[in-house]
Scaffold this motif. Structure first.
Motif, PDB file in Angstrom:
ATOM      1  N   SER A 209     -10.912   9.979   6.695  1.00 40.32           N
ATOM      2  CA  SER A 209     -10.497   8.585   6.616  1.00 40.32           C
ATOM      3  C   SER A 209     -10.834   8.015   5.251  1.00 40.32           C
ATOM      4  O   SER A 209     -11.772   8.422   4.595  1.00 40.32           O
ATOM      5  N   SER A 210     -10.051   7.039   4.801  1.00 36.50           N
ATOM      6  CA  SER A 210     -10.289   6.409   3.497  1.00 36.50           C
ATOM      7  C   SER A 210     -10.041   4.914   3.642  1.00 36.50           C
ATOM      8  O   SER A 210      -8.925   4.446   3.506  1.00 36.50           O
ATOM      9  N   ALA A 211     -11.098   4.175   3.958  1.00 42.08           N
ATOM     10  CA  ALA A 211     -10.986   2.721   4.109  1.00 42.08           C
ATOM     11  C   ALA A 211     -10.882   2.083   2.733  1.00 42.08           C
ATOM     12  O   ALA A 211     -11.690   2.346   1.844  1.00 42.08           O
ATOM     13  N   LEU A 212      -9.876   1.211   2.543  1.00 44.26           N
ATOM     14  CA  LEU A 212      -9.641   0.560   1.260  1.00 44.26           C
ATOM     15  C   LEU A 212      -9.831  -0.944   1.414  1.00 44.26           C
ATOM     16  O   LEU A 212      -9.495  -1.516   2.450  1.00 44.26           O
ATOM     17  N   PRO A 213     -10.371  -1.599   0.370  1.00 38.76           N
ATOM     18  CA  PRO A 213     -10.520  -3.055   0.428  1.00 38.76           C
ATOM     19  C   PRO A 213      -9.176  -3.738   0.647  1.00 38.76           C
ATOM     20  O   PRO A 213      -8.199  -3.439  -0.033  1.00 38.76           O
ATOM     21  N   GLU A 214      -9.122  -4.659   1.589  1.00 38.28           N
ATOM     22  CA  GLU A 214      -7.858  -5.323   1.914  1.00 38.28           C
ATOM     23  C   GLU A 214      -7.443  -6.326   0.848  1.00 38.28           C
ATOM     24  O   GLU A 214      -6.283  -6.735   0.809  1.00 38.28           O
ATOM     25  N   SER A 215      -8.358  -6.744  -0.020  1.00 36.38           N
ATOM     26  CA  SER A 215      -8.024  -7.726  -1.043  1.00 36.38           C
ATOM     27  C   SER A 215      -7.263  -7.114  -2.212  1.00 36.38           C
ATOM     28  O   SER A 215      -6.759  -7.842  -3.066  1.00 36.38           O
ATOM     29  N   ARG A 216      -7.174  -5.791  -2.262  1.00 41.99           N
ATOM     30  CA  ARG A 216      -6.480  -5.124  -3.358  1.00 41.99           C
ATOM     31  C   ARG A 216      -5.111  -4.604  -2.890  1.00 41.99           C
ATOM     32  O   ARG A 216      -4.828  -4.535  -1.693  1.00 41.99           O
TER      33      ARG A 216
ATOM     34  N   ILE B 131       3.487  -0.255  -1.221  1.00 37.27           N
ATOM     35  CA  ILE B 131       2.175  -0.643  -0.702  1.00 37.27           C
ATOM     36  C   ILE B 131       2.146  -0.554   0.820  1.00 37.27           C
ATOM     37  O   ILE B 131       1.181  -0.069   1.415  1.00 37.27           O
ATOM     38  N   ASP B 132       3.196  -1.021   1.462  1.00 37.25           N
ATOM     39  CA  ASP B 132       3.237  -1.040   2.928  1.00 37.25           C
ATOM     40  C   ASP B 132       3.421   0.351   3.518  1.00 37.25           C
ATOM     41  O   ASP B 132       2.912   0.631   4.609  1.00 37.25           O
ATOM     42  N   TYR B 133       4.147   1.232   2.807  1.00 33.51           N
ATOM     43  CA  TYR B 133       4.434   2.565   3.332  1.00 33.51           C
ATOM     44  C   TYR B 133       3.873   3.626   2.381  1.00 33.51           C
ATOM     45  O   TYR B 133       4.253   3.677   1.197  1.00 33.51           O
ATOM     46  N   ALA B 134       2.974   4.464   2.897  1.00 39.75           N
ATOM     47  CA  ALA B 134       2.477   5.594   2.123  1.00 39.75           C
ATOM     48  C   ALA B 134       3.581   6.648   2.007  1.00 39.75           C
ATOM     49  O   ALA B 134       4.433   6.791   2.889  1.00 39.75           O
ATOM     50  N   THR B 135       3.581   7.369   0.900  1.00 39.95           N
ATOM     51  CA  THR B 135       4.575   8.415   0.664  1.00 39.95           C
ATOM     52  C   THR B 135       3.929   9.780   0.867  1.00 39.95           C
ATOM     53  O   THR B 135       2.895  10.080   0.261  1.00 39.95           O
TER      54      THR B 135
ATOM     55  N   ILE C   5      -4.616   7.577  -4.742  1.00 42.20           N
ATOM     56  CA  ILE C   5      -4.612   6.152  -4.402  1.00 42.20           C
ATOM     57  C   ILE C   5      -4.604   5.360  -5.707  1.00 42.20           C
ATOM     58  O   ILE C   5      -5.534   5.455  -6.502  1.00 42.20           O
ATOM     59  N   GLU C   6      -3.549   4.607  -5.918  1.00 45.91           N
ATOM     60  CA  GLU C   6      -3.374   3.850  -7.159  1.00 45.91           C
ATOM     61  C   GLU C   6      -3.540   2.358  -6.886  1.00 45.91           C
ATOM     62  O   GLU C   6      -2.886   1.803  -6.005  1.00 45.91           O
ATOM     63  N   ASP C   7      -4.406   1.729  -7.673  1.00 46.07           N
ATOM     64  CA  ASP C   7      -4.631   0.284  -7.568  1.00 46.07           C
ATOM     65  C   ASP C   7      -3.637  -0.435  -8.489  1.00 46.07           C
ATOM     66  O   ASP C   7      -3.708  -0.313  -9.713  1.00 46.07           O
ATOM     67  N   VAL C   8      -2.707  -1.199  -7.906  1.00 43.67           N
ATOM     68  CA  VAL C   8      -1.682  -1.904  -8.686  1.00 43.67           C
ATOM     69  C   VAL C   8      -1.843  -3.419  -8.536  1.00 43.67           C
ATOM     70  O   VAL C   8      -0.869  -4.160  -8.692  1.00 43.67           O
ATOM     71  N   THR C   9      -3.070  -3.858  -8.262  1.00 39.00           N
ATOM     72  CA  THR C   9      -3.295  -5.281  -7.992  1.00 39.00           C
ATOM     73  C   THR C   9      -2.881  -6.148  -9.171  1.00 39.00           C
ATOM     74  O   THR C   9      -2.181  -7.159  -9.005  1.00 39.00           O
ATOM     75  N   LEU C  10      -3.298  -5.790 -10.382  1.00 37.68           N
ATOM     76  CA  LEU C  10      -3.005  -6.625 -11.557  1.00 37.68           C
ATOM     77  C   LEU C  10      -1.502  -6.715 -11.807  1.00 37.68           C
ATOM     78  O   LEU C  10      -0.966  -7.806 -12.060  1.00 37.68           O
ATOM     79  N   ASN C  11      -0.808  -5.578 -11.749  1.00 39.21           N
ATOM     80  CA  ASN C  11       0.641  -5.597 -11.965  1.00 39.21           C
ATOM     81  C   ASN C  11       1.358  -6.389 -10.872  1.00 39.21           C
ATOM     82  O   ASN C  11       2.323  -7.109 -11.139  1.00 39.21           O
TER      83      ASN C  11
END
Length: 312
Positions: free
Chosen positions: A63-70, A219-223, A154-160
């Motif tokens: 499992s890989s829990a990710l922060p929901e704010s990102r 973001i909504d659907y993992a590939t 897992i790529e963080d694209v929050t800023l973009n």
């Protein structure tokens, strides 16, 4: 003549042997995928990208829990094996539907004409699964097939994403203001200037809206890029010992030689009409060459005889 014919047939059989052995080891698939380019303005393109977190594994599906704010884009590469490709594809379609996902692209390779379909079939699929259910999907995949290799990025694209969203909101505000000014324009020059700027704003709006829709989908659907090979024996997940590697390599090589000989036999039987035609052509060529050589030899002997008679 028999010597030439034997050499020719030996060359044909040797070429067929190499061709058969080479085709027996082929089990790759390829398939073509499209690329969609979305226009972005300089502000978004130059927005600093945050660190990309990478998680690599083999057959596990932790499992890989990710922060929901990102905002995260999850991509998984899977290599799997199965003894029955058709049964796995049917079960996989049902599993994808149960997870409310979909297959974005797929390609099935059924092997060449001289190979066993069961041994050399494979498939490549691009699967989209809701990102919040990706761990459960991977866990179920482990029970449906032999997972040989797994890689998760897992790529963080929050800023973009935020930059795109802010720019979209700014353009919408500007569009509303331009529409208000358009209704208040008193001269033709003001009207044309406002309409020109309004067209530019709406063009940028469409581009940023497309970019945001793309981000939302990613973001909504993992590939999941899934590669499936149909095999007779599963590849062991554990690291093999030196003796096991030698034993398995010798066994695979022996099986490859057997498959190659069978392929040569099939090729020879199928190609008998062609070989007969080639043999006839070679036979005619040999007879013509011999006849020409005999004529030349006869002419040469006649000239020598004439020269001898002249000297006498």
């Amino acid at each position: 003549m028999k010597k030439y014919l034997s050499l020719f047939l030996s060359f044909v059989l040797l070429a067929a042997l190499f061709t058969g052995c080479g085709s027996a080891n082929q089990s790759t698939a390829s398939y073509d995928s499209g690329m969609v380019e979305y226009a972005m303005s300089d502000e978004v393109a130059m927005a600093p990208a945050e660190g990309t977190a990478l998680k690599n594994g083999t057959a596990g599906t932790g499992s890989s829990a990710l922060p929901e704010s990102r905002k995260w884009i999850v991509t998984v590469n899977l290599t799997a094996e199965t003894e029955d490709l058709d049964a796995l594809r049917t079960a996989l379609d049902e599993k994808i539907a149960a997870f409310q996902g979909y297959v974005e692209a797929q390609n099935v390779y059924n092997g060449s004409a001289f190979q066993s379909d069961r041994r050399y079939r494979s498939a490549s699929l691009t699967i989209r699964v809701p990102a919040d259910r990706i761990d459960a999907f991977l866990q179920d995949m482990g029970g449906m097939a032999n997972i040989v290799r797994q890689n998760r990025s897992i790529e963080d694209v929050t800023l973009n994403y935020v930059a795109t969203e802010n720019r979209l909101n700014a353009l919408q505000t500007e569009e509303a203001r331009l529409l208000e000014l358009l209704s208040q324009a008193e001269t033709m020059s003001d009207l044309l200037e406002i309409e020109a700027r309004l067209s530019e704003v709406r063009y940028e709006l469409e581009n940023y809206a497309s970019q945001k829709r793309l981000y939302d989908n990613q973001i909504d659907y993992a590939t999941v890029y899934l590669s499936i090979d149909e095999v007779q024996e599963y590849t062991p997940v554990e690291e093999p010992t030196l003796w096991e590697r030698i034993r398995d390599g010798f066994k695979d090589n022996l099986e490859g030689v057997g498959e190659g000989l069978l392929d040569v036999l099939v090729w020879f039987i199928v190609s008998i009409p062609t070989l007969v035609v080639l043999a006839v052509v070679v036979l005619i060529a040999v007879l013509v060459i011999k006849r020409i050589r005999r004529r030349r030899a006869a002419k040469k002997a006649a000239k020598q005889q004439n020269a001898a008679d002249s000297n006498e």
